[in-house]
Design an enzyme around this catalytic site. Sequence first.
Site, PDB file in Angstrom:
ATOM      1  N   HIS A 502     -18.425   1.330 -19.753  1.00 19.76           N
ATOM      2  CA  HIS A 502     -18.589  -0.024 -19.205  1.00 19.76           C
ATOM      3  C   HIS A 502     -17.244  -0.569 -18.742  1.00 19.76           C
ATOM      4  CE1 HIS A 502     -22.439  -0.646 -21.884  1.00 19.76           C
ATOM      5  NE2 HIS A 502     -22.559   0.345 -21.007  1.00 19.76           N
ATOM      6  N   TYR A 503     -16.342   0.298 -18.333  1.00 20.62           N
ATOM      7  CA  TYR A 503     -14.994  -0.152 -17.935  1.00 20.62           C
ATOM      8  C   TYR A 503     -15.098  -1.080 -16.724  1.00 20.62           C
ATOM      9  CZ  TYR A 503     -15.767   3.978 -15.073  1.00 20.62           C
ATOM     10  OH  TYR A 503     -16.324   4.891 -14.229  1.00 20.62           O
TER      11      TYR A 503
END
Length: 567
Positions: A502-503
Amino acid sequence: MEVFEPWRLILAAVLAGFLHFQVLCTSDVAPNYTFMQEATKAPAVAYYDYIIIGGGTAGCPLAATLSQNFRVLLLERGGSPYGNQNITNLATFTNTLTDKSPTSPAQSFVSEDGVVNTRARVLGGGTCLNAGFYTHADPEFVQKAGLDLDLVNRSYRWVEKVMVFEPQLRQWQSAVRDGLLEVGVLPYNGYTFEHIYGTKVGGTIFDKDNHRHTAADLLQYANPSGLTVLLYATVHRILFKTKGQSKTAAHGVIFKDGAGNEHRAYLSKETDKGSMGEIIVSAGALGSPQLLILSGIGPAQHLKSLGIKVLLDQPWVGQGMADNPLNVIVVPSPSPVEISLAQQVGITRLGTYIEAISGIDFVRFFGLTTPTNETTPETTKSALETIERLQNAGMIGEKTIGPVSTGYLKLRNRNPDDNPMVTFNYFKEPEDLQRCINGMKIIEGVIKSKAFSNFRYPNDTVETLLNMTQNLVKNIQPQRSNASTFESLEQYCKDTVVTIWHYHGGCQVGRVVDHQYRVLGVDSLRVIDGSTFIDSPGTNPQATLMMLGRYMGIKMRNERLGRYDLD
Ligand SMILES: Cc1cc2nc3c(=O)[nH]c(=O)nc-3n(C[C@H](O)[C@H](O)[C@H](O)COP(=O)(O)OP(=O)(O)OC[C@H]3O[C@@H](n4cnc5c(N)ncnc54)[C@H](O)[C@@H]3O)c2cc1C
């Protein structure tokens, strides 16, 4: 001579129809996308009202929406997801992630922290690789972003009509759910997309046959005569005009096709004052800051070091890069487990979300190989035992909210195909570490719970499982302790951190773009994707990214046409 038998004909027709139906269902043929072609077929120069860079999670819904009223070009560096069985089938989740070929839909990278990670390279972007969990943003996210709630909800529904399904929880996921309730992640909120404290079942982009639907499916909404989608089209640079304009304005892009030929696309000029069109970068949290830097927008010193002419000294480009830490415990099971990806989440008040997957190819996932003769008999035996134990197992993980720790992105070189260097600084801030510890304690509780007892071997203590997991995670972290056995949850969090993919960050709202996602300091350029996030929305971001693509498409259309309707 054979006698004509009508029943044979009828039977053959029924069989042919059935087989045809099966083929269509299982091979996921592209819907009739007459607007999609390989970039090698594109003209050397062409003109459009909008040019979108990146046919990913946010880029596809944006293109579909704008194409209703305008001529839109969508440029995607990867290929089509349709017909790729590894993408379509839930059971082959790990095959795509571990496909290291040059045309793989998953481009792997290792952050400077030493954590192995992946970015999408395919039409549909991250929705072609991900674990499918679909859930809305937390209300604070929507409020801080200054989004119009009515349009937000309509945009979510627009996505849900095409590609979101209710998962069927089977034995293993049900036990995790009951375990979460037993340890107090309450109340039970049932099946909902809402972000509320407690344990809930979310949506999934896998249908009842476990076939993946992706953001590329949202192109069904497009006006075929308004849209051109080019595949294997890698954008190298955004072009700007400065003459006769008060501010520098984006007006075109240079991209290369799969054969390495260069093409240019420009915004069409429809008034004397110039174009009202725009270029929108939706190339993801690594790709968008990378492309701005390649185009001359970024920290001046860094641009100069790469030999890139500075168009705008913008120190925030590439800053605020964050990746929510994921820490897991793998649990071999004495009872059969189903193949499942994320279907539910425990939303705690302790800065941590709990999600779980089961029955996948954990051997491949953790990159294990069958031991060779070079290893000692003891290590060979133990490695084989672990591989055996992973054949029927599940994994419960905690995602650290936020996170508070952030890092930065820099380019290694001027090649847009290469991964930039990114540092996420996992657990730099003590708050993140505390959240991880809180999450791990909840997972320990679930594993020990009565509800979960059929899925843990009686001899496996939590410490045994922590030790096993610690040896499975193969990060290349420089600061990793040498201990092969569990010391403390604090050290475990640091040593076994992996990514939940989920960067985000790099072109954050308020720093690189304004609240309308316009790039500050230049005209006719926006960034719309995960790079604009300050925090990851809700428990998982894909719903909000697809919503945002649709939402901004409607906003941009209304702005340009003076309309107020929201559909
Ligand atoms: C393995 C995995 C599991 C995940 N699980 C979940 C989950 O269960 N639920 C959830 O909500 N989220 C999940 N996520 C996260 C989610 O999928 C991503 O956050 C989201 O897809 C990112 O969307 P985006 O639009 O920002 O970028 P992307 O979807 O990555 O789109 C960017 C696109 O731009 C293209 N591009 C980049 N540079 C260029 C260029 N120069 N020229 C042309 N094209 C370019 C890329 O090829 C890509 O298609 C997961 C992600 C992964 C990888």
